[in-house]
Design an enzyme around this catalytic site. Structure first.
Site, PDB file in Angstrom:
ATOM      1  N   GLU A 236       0.800  -1.737  -0.082  1.00 26.10           N
ATOM      2  CA  GLU A 236       0.482   0.165  -0.144  1.00 26.10           C
ATOM      3  C   GLU A 236       0.711   1.547   0.211  1.00 26.10           C
ATOM      4  O   GLU A 236       0.613   2.592  -0.431  1.00 26.10           O
ATOM      5  CB  GLU A 236      -0.354   0.047   1.041  1.00 26.10           C
ATOM      6  N   ASP A 286     -21.274   0.152  14.197  1.00 33.64           N
ATOM      7  CA  ASP A 286     -20.955  -0.061  12.826  1.00 33.64           C
ATOM      8  C   ASP A 286     -21.354   0.390  12.017  1.00 33.64           C
ATOM      9  O   ASP A 286     -21.579   0.770  11.561  1.00 33.64           O
ATOM     10  CB  ASP A 286     -20.603  -2.070  12.398  1.00 33.64           C
TER      11      ASP A 286
END
Length: 491
Positions: A236, A286
């Site tokens: 990444e 969430d």
């Protein structure tokens, strides 16, 4: 030019009237969530917020909603169009083979750009202005939020979590929520399908501890890349360098064999011992808008915390959409469209609606070429990276604007016979989905909303869409413009 650190991004947000500095005292326990939630649900995502007077944490401001709009997300990535990043990736994955010496010479700038994107390890960085080890470590020194009333504790919600494969040493950078357990202990929410979890199970098999670093508040491109669904074993940090067209500066950690962004705000170092029992984590409000229940996740022991002298704590909240994470997801949708088309060139566009939490619905338009083509695309998408999590995929003809939910519902409703056009499968489901009987495994639905052919069993003549002649449209245009003018005068 890319931002060198979070602070440059904040200054640019302020310069562009995208930041509100909040001077009133607020608590990190629920109060920042309530204010941020209201802001995130304003038209176009409202503004970024910098809380300068956080109760109990004077001197450590809290930044939230920095990525919470299309404009700010594009500022963060330094682009006018998200797809531009995707085409950069496409050129790397599918390079054209030069046929002549001149074409080879023309390819050199592309190779140089890739070389320039490689991360660079430097001797020191601003993230090490303060170093605390041993008994001096205390993760509660930072204004970590308790987001929702029934959360199991306080959670770091925008972390850059770094680990390395214990077998091949390849780095993984992900975004996994972190729950504070003790001053020197946290849990790491490594879901079973994620790269960090893969490292954990390898380390457990090898009987090794796994070093981990948690970074908070880096250059915004790095933070985005931690959330990006890159293929396994793709670095990444390299991806961040490709976006920035400039390599990331990294510095070695103090107590673990990992590298972190040199100018980050806060770095938490430590290790996970897979021989230890998993620890209770949650509940947590969430991104689905529901609480995920208590489950077992790895416990991280903190060995060192480094930070700037005056750190800024960057965070976010998740919950009922729309939220700030919606634009992180939309950026990913647009950036990875060229890569999806690389694998499935018949795809014209796709839409993963924010309200569908990105994994509940995928609306896809295709250039249909043969009978059953829609079902081929549906099954291929279920086997493609993190699109495997899509619970409902609906495929449309190429002329349908899948970004227009009204057009999607119009065609879906009119073109689909459920007895003919629906397939039900079993497969991988996002572990945060509470609808399935089992965690991470359940039913999936694919729907063919394309025009049906006789070869697909349609025995009637498929009707045309009722549309006006272009000549009539052109003829009435002056009258329509006069009507619009009168309407404006009435306002």
């Amino acid at each position: 030019m890319p931002y060198e650190d979070l602070r440059e991004f904040i200054r640019d947000l302020e310069k562009n009237n995208e930041l509100i500095k909040v001077k009133s005292k607020v608590s990190p326990i629920l109060e920042i969530t309530e204010i941020a939630d209201r802001m995130m649900k304003m038209p176009n995502g409202g503004k970024a917020l910098l809380f300068e007077n956080v109760e109990g944490y004077e001197g450590i401001p809290v930044l939230i909603n920095a990525f919470g709009s299309e404009k700010r997300m594009k500022m963060a990535l330094g682009v006018k169009n998200f797809e531009d990043i995707g085409w950069k990736l496409y050129k790397i994955v599918k390079p054209e083979i030069p046929n002549t010496f001149l074409e080879k010479i023309k390819k050199l700038p592309e190779l140089k750009k890739l070389n320039d994107a490689l991360p660079v390890v430097v001797k020191d960085g601003k993230c090490k202005e303060v170093i605390k080890k041993g008994n001096d470590v205390n993760v509660f020194e930072f204004p970590v939020l308790k987001c929702w009333p029934k959360d199991g504790g306080r959670f770091i919600t925008l972390p850059i979590v770094i680990s390395k494969d214990p077998e091949n040493g390849i780095r993984n950078i992900g975004m996994y929520r972190i729950q504070l357990i003790d001053k020197n202990k946290v849990t790491v929410h490594w879901q079973i399908h994620k790269g960090g979890s893969h490292h954990y199970w390898k380390a457990k098999k090898l009987g090794q501890k796994i070093p981990v670093a948690i970074v908070i508040g880096a250059d915004p491109v790095i933070t985005y890349c931690a959330s990006a669904p890159l293929p396994e074993d793709v670095d990444e940090f390299l991806f961040a360098g490709i976006i920035r067209e400039k390599g990331i500066k990294l510095v070695k950690c103090e107590t673990v064999p990992l590298e972190v962004p040199a100018d980050a705000e806060i770095v938490i170092e430590g290790y996970i011992d897979p021989s230890e029992p998993l620890h209770d984590e949650g509940p947590f409000g969430d991104h689905t808008g529901f609480y995920t229940p208590v489950d077992k996740y790895p416990l991280m022991h903190i060995t060192c915390i480094t930070h700037r002298k005056d750190p800024i704590y960057q965070t976010t909240i998740v919950g009922k959409p729309p939220m700030e994470d919606g634009w992180l997801g939309k950026a990913t949708e647009r950036i990875f469209l060229p890569m999806v088309q690389f694998n499935l060139p018949e795809i014209v566009d796709y839409n993963l609606p924010i309200a569908g939490c990105f994994h509940n619905f995928a609306f896809v338009s295709i250039k249909k070429r043969y009978p059953g083509h829609a079902f081929k695309v549906i099954n291929a998408l279920w086997g493609l990276g993190q699109l495997m999590f899509e619970k409902n995929i609906v495929v449309f003809d190429d002329w349908v604007n899948v970004q227009d939910i009204n057009e999607v519902l119009w065609i879906w409703g009119n073109n689909v016979d459920p007895s003919r056009d629906v397939i039900i499968q079993k497969g991988v489901i996002d572990v945060l989905d509470h609808s399935t009987n089992y965690v991470g495994f359940g039913g999936k639905m694919g729907i063919d909303a394309t025009t049906k052919w006789k070869e697909e069993g349609y025995l009637r003549d498929w009707p045309e869409v009722a549309k006006m002649d272009e000549s009539v449209k052109k003829k009435v245009l002056p009258v329509w413009e006069e009507i619009l003018k009168n309407m404006l005068e009435m306002i």
